[in-house]
Scaffold this motif. Sequence first.
Motif, short mmCIF file in Angstrom:
data_model
loop_
_atom_site.label_atom_id
_atom_site.label_comp_id
_atom_site.label_asym_id
_atom_site.label_seq_id
_atom_site.Cartn_x
_atom_site.Cartn_y
_atom_site.Cartn_z
N SER A 195 0.85 -1.20 0.00
CA SER A 195 0.00 0.00 0.00
C SER A 195 0.88 1.24 0.00
O SER A 195 2.07 1.17 0.30
N GLU A 196 0.27 2.38 -0.33
CA GLU A 196 1.01 3.65 -0.38
C GLU A 196 0.92 4.37 0.97
O GLU A 196 0.64 5.56 1.03
N ARG A 197 1.19 3.65 2.02
CA ARG A 197 1.18 4.26 3.35
C ARG A 197 2.50 4.95 3.63
O ARG A 197 3.53 4.63 3.05
N GLN A 198 2.44 5.90 4.57
CA GLN A 198 3.62 6.69 4.88
C GLN A 198 4.76 5.84 5.41
O GLN A 198 5.92 6.07 5.07
N ASN A 199 4.46 4.82 6.22
CA ASN A 199 5.53 3.99 6.78
C ASN A 199 6.25 3.18 5.71
O ASN A 199 7.45 2.89 5.83
N ASN A 200 5.53 2.82 4.63
CA ASN A 200 6.18 2.10 3.53
C ASN A 200 7.16 3.01 2.79
O ASN A 200 8.28 2.61 2.47
N PHE A 201 6.72 4.24 2.50
CA PHE A 201 7.61 5.20 1.84
C PHE A 201 8.81 5.52 2.73
O PHE A 201 9.95 5.65 2.24
N THR A 202 8.56 5.66 4.04
CA THR A 202 9.65 5.97 4.96
C THR A 202 10.69 4.85 4.96
O THR A 202 11.90 5.10 4.93
#
Length: 274
Positions: A195-202
């Motif tokens: 998913s495009e969640r913030q924790n994944n991008f971080t």
Amino acid sequence: MDNYPFLDSQINFDFMSEFSSFLNEVAKGDYTYKFSTDQIFPSRAELIEWVRKIAFDLGFAVVIIRSDTTTGEPERKTFILLGCERSEKYKPDVQPSVSGTRKCECPFRLRGKPKGQSWVFKVMCGYHNHELAETLYGHPFVGRLNVVEQSILVDMTKSQDTTYKTNKYRLLLLEIVRVTSIGLTFIAVFAFFSSERQNNFTWALERFKGLLLTSKGGPRVVVTDRDLTLMNVIDNVFPETYQMLYTFHIMKNVKAKCNMLVDNVEAWDVLMEV
């Protein structure tokens, strides 16, 4: 010296002390025992992979120094010579590599050869004349994908539908592309998300940050498609980085918002050329 026996004894003591220290230093840098094995490898590639795994755990990278394949000529034999990546002679006028590693004529050598349909190797010199690294994570050479990983990556990339961000694995693709000083582009990072969640991008950008061995503050400029979640994470991970938007996405928004306001084809063409 007969009149000063204590001097003779002192000289012998100093010599033995220095010689003992030398032997201890050599022993510390000798890793022959780590690579001593009677194992027979099914292929050349598996031999290299085994050696590189041991070297990685110890703190150095192994490269192919020389190899040859029998072509029917009597003086040629199939073999492979492996060594430490710091085996070449140091050239002071050459720019240091990204990893900061300098060549120092390291004598570490392994020689592999075929045995029937399999491969074996022996240690020619297990000694290193330099300190080994505490960690090789982020090192550009050992960060290369092996054959299996390359196959998986190609498979996943081919399965990617960039329009709808879907693939047969039902994962989202984040692709980070960098630009060299001469305008060439190269892919720096692939990351697949659920998913495009913030924790994944971080997580992805923190891993990317760990690869930037020569950039303390991160990249100077990052260009995105205005994904707000990604832009917020960039601000957190790379606070000194200036963010810009792709021209392609800007023009896409212009077309979407202004198309209804311009009913003249010629005027529209002029607007798109601005």
